[in-house]
Motif scaffolding. Structure first.
Motif, PDB file in Angstrom:
ATOM      1  N   ASP A  21       8.113   7.432  -1.862  1.00 12.02           N
ATOM      2  CA  ASP A  21       9.041   6.974  -0.822  1.00 12.02           C
ATOM      3  C   ASP A  21       9.082   5.454  -0.753  1.00 12.02           C
ATOM      4  N   ASP A  22       7.897   4.841  -0.679  1.00 11.02           N
ATOM      5  CA  ASP A  22       7.846   3.377  -0.609  1.00 11.02           C
ATOM      6  C   ASP A  22       8.396   2.736  -1.881  1.00 11.02           C
ATOM      7  N   ALA A  23       8.211   3.422  -3.012  1.00 12.77           N
ATOM      8  CA  ALA A  23       8.663   2.864  -4.290  1.00 12.77           C
ATOM      9  C   ALA A  23      10.178   2.812  -4.390  1.00 12.77           C
ATOM     10  N   VAL A  24      10.869   3.864  -3.933  1.00 14.91           N
ATOM     11  CA  VAL A  24      12.322   3.925  -4.140  1.00 14.91           C
ATOM     12  C   VAL A  24      13.121   3.297  -2.998  1.00 14.91           C
ATOM     13  N   LYS A  25      12.525   3.207  -1.806  1.00 19.71           N
ATOM     14  CA  LYS A  25      13.264   2.592  -0.699  1.00 19.71           C
ATOM     15  C   LYS A  25      13.552   1.127  -1.014  1.00 19.71           C
ATOM     16  N   GLY A  26      14.778   0.752  -0.841  1.00  9.36           N
ATOM     17  CA  GLY A  26      15.171  -0.624  -1.141  1.00  9.36           C
ATOM     18  C   GLY A  26      15.750  -0.801  -2.526  1.00  9.36           C
ATOM     19  N   LEU A  27      15.672   0.268  -3.360  1.00  8.97           N
ATOM     20  CA  LEU A  27      16.231   0.178  -4.712  1.00  8.97           C
ATOM     21  C   LEU A  27      17.679   0.679  -4.723  1.00  8.97           C
ATOM     22  N   GLU A  28      18.521   0.009  -5.488  1.00  7.79           N
ATOM     23  CA  GLU A  28      19.878   0.498  -5.721  1.00  7.79           C
ATOM     24  C   GLU A  28      19.901   1.249  -7.047  1.00  7.79           C
ATOM     25  N   ALA A  29      21.025   1.897  -7.371  1.00 10.62           N
ATOM     26  CA  ALA A  29      21.156   2.594  -8.655  1.00 10.62           C
ATOM     27  C   ALA A  29      20.878   1.615  -9.788  1.00 10.62           C
ATOM     28  N   GLY A  30      20.026   2.007 -10.729  1.00  8.70           N
ATOM     29  CA  GLY A  30      19.626   1.138 -11.818  1.00  8.70           C
ATOM     30  C   GLY A  30      18.318   0.431 -11.542  1.00  8.70           C
ATOM     31  N   GLY A  31      17.850   0.471 -10.276  1.00  7.57           N
ATOM     32  CA  GLY A  31      16.585  -0.165  -9.915  1.00  7.57           C
ATOM     33  C   GLY A  31      15.388   0.646 -10.399  1.00  7.57           C
ATOM     34  N   GLU A  32      14.277  -0.050 -10.601  1.00 11.35           N
ATOM     35  CA  GLU A  32      13.090   0.585 -11.162  1.00 11.35           C
ATOM     36  C   GLU A  32      11.846   0.055 -10.449  1.00 11.35           C
ATOM     37  N   ALA A  33      10.831   0.916 -10.293  1.00 16.08           N
ATOM     38  CA  ALA A  33       9.568   0.497  -9.659  1.00 16.08           C
ATOM     39  C   ALA A  33       8.427   1.292 -10.252  1.00 16.08           C
ATOM     40  N   THR A  34       7.212   0.771 -10.093  1.00 12.76           N
ATOM     41  CA  THR A  34       6.013   1.456 -10.580  1.00 12.76           C
ATOM     42  C   THR A  34       5.016   1.584  -9.424  1.00 12.76           C
ATOM     43  N   PHE A  35       4.415   2.753  -9.334  1.00 19.07           N
ATOM     44  CA  PHE A  35       3.419   2.982  -8.284  1.00 19.07           C
ATOM     45  C   PHE A  35       2.308   3.879  -8.833  1.00 19.07           C
ATOM     46  N   THR A  36       1.202   3.917  -8.138  1.00 25.40           N
ATOM     47  CA  THR A  36       0.064   4.752  -8.535  1.00 25.40           C
ATOM     48  C   THR A  36      -0.024   5.962  -7.617  1.00 25.40           C
ATOM     49  N   SER A  37      -0.239   7.141  -8.211  1.00 27.89           N
ATOM     50  CA  SER A  37      -0.307   8.359  -7.418  1.00 27.89           C
ATOM     51  C   SER A  37      -1.207   9.383  -8.095  1.00 27.89           C
ATOM     52  N   GLU A  38      -1.786  10.250  -7.310  1.00 25.05           N
ATOM     53  CA  GLU A  38      -2.588  11.338  -7.862  1.00 25.05           C
ATOM     54  C   GLU A  38      -1.670  12.503  -8.198  1.00 25.05           C
ATOM     55  N   GLU A  87     -12.302  18.911  -1.904  1.00 20.36           N
ATOM     56  CA  GLU A  87     -12.050  17.516  -1.520  1.00 20.36           C
ATOM     57  C   GLU A  87     -10.785  17.412  -0.677  1.00 20.36           C
ATOM     58  N   LEU A  88      -9.728  18.116  -1.105  1.00 18.17           N
ATOM     59  CA  LEU A  88      -8.467  18.092  -0.364  1.00 18.17           C
ATOM     60  C   LEU A  88      -8.617  18.734   1.010  1.00 18.17           C
ATOM     61  N   GLN A  89      -9.471  19.762   1.099  1.00 15.75           N
ATOM     62  CA  GLN A  89      -9.702  20.461   2.363  1.00 15.75           C
ATOM     63  C   GLN A  89     -10.675  19.712   3.264  1.00 15.75           C
ATOM     64  N   GLY A  90     -11.349  18.726   2.702  1.00 10.66           N
ATOM     65  CA  GLY A  90     -12.349  17.988   3.479  1.00 10.66           C
ATOM     66  C   GLY A  90     -13.569  18.823   3.798  1.00 10.66           C
ATOM     67  N   LYS A  91     -13.950  19.699   2.860  1.00  5.87           N
ATOM     68  CA  LYS A  91     -15.092  20.587   3.068  1.00  5.87           C
ATOM     69  C   LYS A  91     -16.175  20.301   2.048  1.00  5.87           C
ATOM     70  N   THR A  92     -17.421  20.539   2.460  1.00  5.25           N
ATOM     71  CA  THR A  92     -18.532  20.445   1.515  1.00  5.25           C
ATOM     72  C   THR A  92     -18.722  21.795   0.847  1.00  5.25           C
ATOM     73  N   ALA A  93     -19.483  21.800  -0.257  1.00  5.18           N
ATOM     74  CA  ALA A  93     -19.761  23.063  -0.948  1.00  5.18           C
ATOM     75  C   ALA A  93     -20.515  24.013  -0.030  1.00  5.18           C
ATOM     76  N   GLU A  94     -21.398  23.457   0.813  1.00  2.00           N
ATOM     77  CA  GLU A  94     -22.169  24.289   1.730  1.00  2.00           C
ATOM     78  C   GLU A  94     -21.264  24.937   2.778  1.00  2.00           C
ATOM     79  N   GLU A  95     -20.304  24.168   3.284  1.00  2.00           N
ATOM     80  CA  GLU A  95     -19.364  24.720   4.265  1.00  2.00           C
ATOM     81  C   GLU A  95     -18.515  25.817   3.632  1.00  2.00           C
ATOM     82  N   PHE A  96     -18.095  25.596   2.391  1.00  2.05           N
ATOM     83  CA  PHE A  96     -17.308  26.606   1.679  1.00  2.05           C
ATOM     84  C   PHE A  96     -18.114  27.890   1.494  1.00  2.05           C
TER      85      PHE A  96
END
Length: 463
Positions: free
Chosen positions: A201-218, A332-341
Motif C-alpha cells: 500500500d505504501d509503495a504504490v500510493k503516490g505512483l502514477e501509471a508507469g511509476g515503480e517502487a521497491t519495498f521489502t516484505s515477507e 510465530e504468526l499466532q504469537g504462541k510458544t511451543a509449550e502453549e501450542f
C-alpha cells in the motif's frame, strides 16, 4: 476356550485366554497348506508335501508360529465378545505358554470405553448467550458491503490513493535472485484491502501509471514462503472506484426489491437469522461445556497420545502445508510458544475424546437413530464445507468406508440437541431463549458443534 478379564484401570483391561490345542486344528491345517504352497521339496509335487516332511525340513516351530498368528485374532475377538467389551485400538498381545499338542495361553491388554454415569436429566444446566440484536449500524454496514460489490472503476490520470484499483506487475527477489515463481504481471489490487503483500500500500500510493517502487516484505506463499524478499512493483494503470448512489435504482440493480427501504428490511431480517444461528451455536458450545463438567470421563492415555499426534499431523501436513507455512512460522504468526501450542493441543484432544464418549453414551441411552434424510442433509452440508460437489463427497465417503463416521456425527448432534432442549438458555438481557423455534438451525448447529469438538477423535472424510 476359557477367558477371564482383569480391570487394570477404568479404561484398560487384561484378557487372559486359554486355548485347548485341539481348537488350533483349523489354523494348523491352514498353516501346512500355506507352507505347502511356498516351498519346494525334491520328490514331491508342489502343494502335496506331507506334514511330517514339512516338520522335518522346516521345523514344527515354523508351523506353530504360522498357526498361532492365524488363530490369535479369532480367539481374541471371541474373548472380547464374550466379555462384552467395547475396545479401543489394537491390543498388546503376549503369548505366555505354547505347548505343542497341549495348550495355547496368551494375554491381551487393550483400552476400552469407560463406563459413564450420565445425569438422569439435564434441567440443571443453565447457560447465557448473546442477545439477538440488529442495529441500524449493522444494516448500514451490510448495505454498504453490497454497494461495494456493485462498484465500477474507470482509469484516471493521477497518482494512486486509498481505495483506488491499481494494475501492477510484481517481481520478488531473495538474496538478489529473482524467484522462479516470484514474477506476476497484470495483478489487480485495491489499495487498502490488505489482500496482497504487506508494504505494498505504501509503495504504490503516490505512483502514477508507469511509476515503480521497491519495498521489502515477507512472502506469504510459494517457494520462499516465510522469507524476506525485495519486491519491485510497477503500476501500469490507476483506476478510481465509483460507488452507485444509495437509492431505489440501486435496490433494483442489486436485489429483487423495488425500493431501498425494502432492501434494508431484508438485510435486517437476514442479519437477524444469522445472529440466531450464531446464538444457537453458542448455546450448543456452552451447554456441551457444562455437560462435560457434570460427567467424569477417564481418558485412555494411548488414545490421547494418538489423538494429539493426529491433530498435529493434520495441522502440519494438511492445513499449514497448503498455506506454505511451517509449524514454527505458524506459531510465530499466532504469537504462541511451543509449550502453549502443546498445552492447547492436549486440551482440545482431551475435550474431543470426552465429547465423543459422552455423546455416544447418550445416543445409546436415548436410542437415537439416524434416518436417510438426516444423513443426506448432513452429507450435503459437509460437501459444501469441503468445497466438493455432493456426488464427489459421497463417493469419497463410500470408497473410504466412512459412512458410519458420518452417521456418528449426525447421531452425536442429535444427542447434544437433546441436552440443549432440557437446559435453560438465557440471553444477556435475561430473556429465556426457546431454541425449539429455530429447531432446524439448532440441530444443524448441534451437529457442527459436536463435529468441531471431536474433530480428529476419529477419521474424517477427506477431499
Amino acid at each position: 476356550m476359557k477367558s477371564a478379564v482383569e480391570t487394570l484401570n477404568p479404561t484398560r483391561v487384561r484378557l487372559t485366554v486359554e486355548v485347548p490345542f485341539e481348537e488350533l486344528k483349523d489354523s494348523l491345517d491352514a498353516a501346512y497348506k500355506k507352507i505347502n504352497q511356498q516351498v519346494t521339496v525334491k520328490g514331491f509335487r508342489k502343494g502335496k508335501i506331507p506334514a511330517r516332511i514339512i516338520d522335518q525340513r522346516f521345523g514344527r516351530g515354523a508351523v506353530l508360529e504360522e498357526a498361532v498368528n492365524d488363530a490369535l485374532p479369532k480367539f481374541y475377538t471371541e474373548a472380547v465378545n464374550g466379555a462384552e467389551l467395547d475396545v479401543l485400538g489394537q491390543p498388546e498381545v503376549d503369548i505366555t505358554e505354547l505347548k505343542d499338542g497341549e495348550t495355547l495361553n496368551f494375554t491381551a491388554e487393550v483400552d476400552i470405553r469407560p463406563v459413564l454415569e450420565l445425569p438422569e436429566d439435564f434441567s440443571s444446566i443453565e447457560v447465557e448467550v448473546d442477545a439477538v440484536e440488529v442495529s441500524d449500524e449493522d444494516v448500514e454496514k451490510s448495505v454498504e458491503q453490497l454497494r461495494e460489490r456493485f462498484a465500477s472503476t474507470s482509469p484516471v490520470e493521477r497518482a494512486a490513493q486509498d481505495g483506488d484499483v491499481v494494475t501492477v506487475d510484481l517481481e520478488a527477489k531473495v538474496d538478489g535472485e529473482v524467484l522462479e515463481d516470484g514474477v506476476a504481471d497484470g495483478v489487480s489490487y485495491t489499495i487498502g484491502s490488505g489482500e496482497l503483500l504487506e508494504g505494498i500500500d505504501d509503495a504504490v500510493k503516490g505512483l502514477e501509471a508507469g511509476g515503480e517502487a521497491t519495498f521489502t516484505s515477507e512472502l506469504k506463499g510459494g517457494s520462499a514462503a516465510g522469507q524476506e524478499a525485495e519486491v519491485t512493483v510497477k503500476v501500469t494503470q490507476v483506476a478510481a472506484r465509483e460507488l452507485p448512489e444509495l437509492d431505489d435504482e440501486f435496490a433494483q440493480l442489486a436485489s429483487e426489491f423495488d425500493t431501498l427501504e425494502e432492501l434494508k428490511a431484508d438485510s435486517r431480517k437476514r442479519l437477524a437469522n444469522m445472529k440466531q444461528y450464531d446464538q444457537a451455536t453458542q448455546a450448543q458450545e456452552r451447554v456441551l461445556d457444562k455437560l462435560l463438567e457434570l460427567v467424569e470421563v477417564p481418558v485412555p492415555e494411548k488414545l490421547l497420545a494418538d489423538e494429539i499426534n493426529t491433530r498435529k499431523h493434520n495441522l502440519e501436513h494438511h492445513q499449514l502445508e497448503q498455506m506454505g507455512l511451517t509449524l514454527d512460522k505458524y506459531l510465530e504468526l499466532q504469537g504462541k510458544t511451543a509449550e502453549e501450542f502443546e498445552t492447547e493441543t492436549r486440551e482440545a484432544a482431551v475435550k474431543g475424546i470426552k465429547t465423543q464418549f459422552v455423546l455416544d453414551e447418550l445416543v445409546k441411552r436415548e436410542k437415537l437413530n439416524v434416518n436417510q434424510e438426516e444423513l443426506t442433509e448432513h452429507l450435503m452440508r459437509r460437501a459444501a464445507s469441503s468445497g466438493m460437489s455432493p456426488d464427489q463427497f459421497a463417493q469419497a465417503v463410500v470408497e473410504g468406508g466412512q459412512v458410519p463416521l458420518l452417521v456418528g456425527e449426525v447421531a452425536r448432534g442429535k444427542a447434544l440437541a437433546v441436552v440443549v432442549e432440557s437446559a435453560t438458555v438465557k440471553d444477556t438481557n435475561g430473556e429465556v431463549i426457546d431454541l425449539d423455534d429455530e429447531e432446524e438451525d439448532t440441530e444443524e448447529a448441534a451437529e457442527a458443534t459436536a463435529e468441531d469438538a471431536t474433530e480428529s477423535a476419529e477419521d474424517k472424510p477427506e477431499a
